[in-house]
Write a protein that holds these residues in place. Structure first.
Motif, PDB file in Angstrom:
ATOM      1  N   VAL A 136       3.782  55.762  24.432  1.00  0.00           N
ATOM      2  CA  VAL A 136       4.398  57.100  24.472  1.00  0.00           C
ATOM      3  C   VAL A 136       3.845  58.025  23.386  1.00  0.00           C
ATOM      4  O   VAL A 136       4.344  59.120  23.192  1.00  0.00           O
ATOM      5  CB  VAL A 136       5.944  57.027  24.401  1.00  0.00           C
ATOM      6  N   ARG A 137       2.827  57.527  22.679  1.00  0.00           N
ATOM      7  CA  ARG A 137       2.137  58.305  21.647  1.00  0.00           C
ATOM      8  C   ARG A 137       3.093  58.829  20.576  1.00  0.00           C
ATOM      9  O   ARG A 137       3.128  60.012  20.279  1.00  0.00           O
ATOM     10  CB  ARG A 137       1.358  59.453  22.288  1.00  0.00           C
ATOM     11  N   ARG A 138       3.856  57.884  20.042  1.00  0.00           N
ATOM     12  CA  ARG A 138       4.776  58.197  18.943  1.00  0.00           C
ATOM     13  C   ARG A 138       4.605  57.142  17.872  1.00  0.00           C
ATOM     14  O   ARG A 138       4.098  56.046  18.118  1.00  0.00           O
ATOM     15  CB  ARG A 138       6.221  58.204  19.436  1.00  0.00           C
ATOM     16  N   SER A 139       5.080  57.463  16.703  1.00  0.00           N
ATOM     17  CA  SER A 139       5.067  56.506  15.600  1.00  0.00           C
ATOM     18  C   SER A 139       6.124  55.434  15.856  1.00  0.00           C
ATOM     19  O   SER A 139       7.241  55.761  16.289  1.00  0.00           O
ATOM     20  CB  SER A 139       5.382  57.234  14.288  1.00  0.00           C
ATOM     21  N   PRO A 140       5.784  54.167  15.582  1.00  0.00           N
ATOM     22  CA  PRO A 140       6.815  53.120  15.735  1.00  0.00           C
ATOM     23  C   PRO A 140       8.070  53.411  14.908  1.00  0.00           C
ATOM     24  O   PRO A 140       9.179  53.087  15.342  1.00  0.00           O
ATOM     25  CB  PRO A 140       6.109  51.853  15.239  1.00  0.00           C
ATOM     26  N   ASP A 141       7.900  54.045  13.768  1.00  0.00           N
ATOM     27  CA  ASP A 141       9.050  54.367  12.921  1.00  0.00           C
ATOM     28  C   ASP A 141       9.984  55.386  13.561  1.00  0.00           C
ATOM     29  O   ASP A 141      11.144  55.503  13.169  1.00  0.00           O
ATOM     30  CB  ASP A 141       8.583  54.883  11.558  1.00  0.00           C
ATOM     31  N   SER A 142       9.477  56.144  14.527  1.00  0.00           N
ATOM     32  CA  SER A 142      10.303  57.167  15.174  1.00  0.00           C
ATOM     33  C   SER A 142      11.174  56.588  16.283  1.00  0.00           C
ATOM     34  O   SER A 142      12.034  57.278  16.821  1.00  0.00           O
ATOM     35  CB  SER A 142       9.428  58.291  15.739  1.00  0.00           C
ATOM     36  N   ILE A 189       3.933  48.412  20.916  1.00  0.00           N
ATOM     37  CA  ILE A 189       3.355  48.637  22.250  1.00  0.00           C
ATOM     38  C   ILE A 189       3.984  49.868  22.896  1.00  0.00           C
ATOM     39  O   ILE A 189       3.285  50.724  23.444  1.00  0.00           O
ATOM     40  CB  ILE A 189       3.540  47.384  23.127  1.00  0.00           C
ATOM     41  N   LEU A 190       5.295  49.980  22.811  1.00  0.00           N
ATOM     42  CA  LEU A 190       5.993  51.130  23.369  1.00  0.00           C
ATOM     43  C   LEU A 190       5.558  52.418  22.675  1.00  0.00           C
ATOM     44  O   LEU A 190       5.270  53.425  23.333  1.00  0.00           O
ATOM     45  CB  LEU A 190       7.506  50.932  23.244  1.00  0.00           C
ATOM     46  N   ALA A 191       5.490  52.383  21.350  1.00  0.00           N
ATOM     47  CA  ALA A 191       5.103  53.571  20.587  1.00  0.00           C
ATOM     48  C   ALA A 191       3.706  54.043  20.970  1.00  0.00           C
ATOM     49  O   ALA A 191       3.468  55.245  21.147  1.00  0.00           O
ATOM     50  CB  ALA A 191       5.177  53.275  19.092  1.00  0.00           C
ATOM     51  N   LYS A 192       2.791  53.112  21.108  1.00  0.00           N
ATOM     52  CA  LYS A 192       1.427  53.472  21.491  1.00  0.00           C
ATOM     53  C   LYS A 192       1.414  54.103  22.882  1.00  0.00           C
ATOM     54  O   LYS A 192       0.730  55.097  23.121  1.00  0.00           O
ATOM     55  CB  LYS A 192       0.525  52.247  21.444  1.00  0.00           C
ATOM     56  N   SER A 249      18.299  52.361  19.328  1.00  0.00           N
ATOM     57  CA  SER A 249      19.152  53.058  20.290  1.00  0.00           C
ATOM     58  C   SER A 249      18.395  54.083  21.134  1.00  0.00           C
ATOM     59  O   SER A 249      18.980  54.698  22.029  1.00  0.00           O
ATOM     60  CB  SER A 249      20.295  53.757  19.561  1.00  0.00           C
ATOM     61  N   THR A 250      17.096  54.252  20.898  1.00  0.00           N
ATOM     62  CA  THR A 250      16.302  55.202  21.685  1.00  0.00           C
ATOM     63  C   THR A 250      16.335  54.786  23.150  1.00  0.00           C
ATOM     64  O   THR A 250      16.063  53.636  23.492  1.00  0.00           O
ATOM     65  CB  THR A 250      14.845  55.244  21.179  1.00  0.00           C
ATOM     66  N   ARG A 251      16.674  55.736  24.016  1.00  0.00           N
ATOM     67  CA  ARG A 251      16.767  55.465  25.449  1.00  0.00           C
ATOM     68  C   ARG A 251      15.386  55.662  26.076  1.00  0.00           C
ATOM     69  O   ARG A 251      14.732  56.675  25.850  1.00  0.00           O
ATOM     70  CB  ARG A 251      17.794  56.382  26.096  1.00  0.00           C
TER      71      ARG A 251
END
Length: 94
Positions: free
Chosen positions: A30-36, A25-28, A40-42
């Motif tokens: 912020v338009r990033r890959s979940p693997d990225s 949900i977060l990745a979608k 520890s990502t702030r």
């Protein structure tokens, strides 16, 4: 998946599934890959969320996972990292 099965005492697979859903949900958003997204990502510093986008994220998680957040339990530390957000979601499910 039955949301009643995803509680603090749920098997690790269920907890891992919730964590994966939160990351997806977060990745979608912020338009990033979940693997990225590392644990520890702030959220504010690395992903540049602001207070409005943090509230939007909570709504997306509520809708996507079927959890209802208690506003009285929300603290800034829950939004420090991906890991702290996952821990908060799991706490609310339990």
């Amino acid at each position: 998946m039955d949301q009643q099965a995803v509680t603090a005492g749920a098997p690790n697979e269920s907890r891992a599934e919730v964590a994966d859903q939160v990351v997806a949900i977060l990745a979608k958003m912020v338009r990033r890959s979940p693997d990225s997204l590392e644990r520890s990502t702030r959220l504010f510093e690395d992903l540049e969320l602001d207070s409005t986008s943090a509230l939007e994220l909570l709504i997306l998680i509520e809708d996507g996972i079927g959890v209802e957040f208690d506003e009285d339990t929300l603290e800034p530390e829950h939004f420090e990292t991906v890991a702290s957000l996952i821990a908060y979601v799991l706490e609310q499910l339990g």
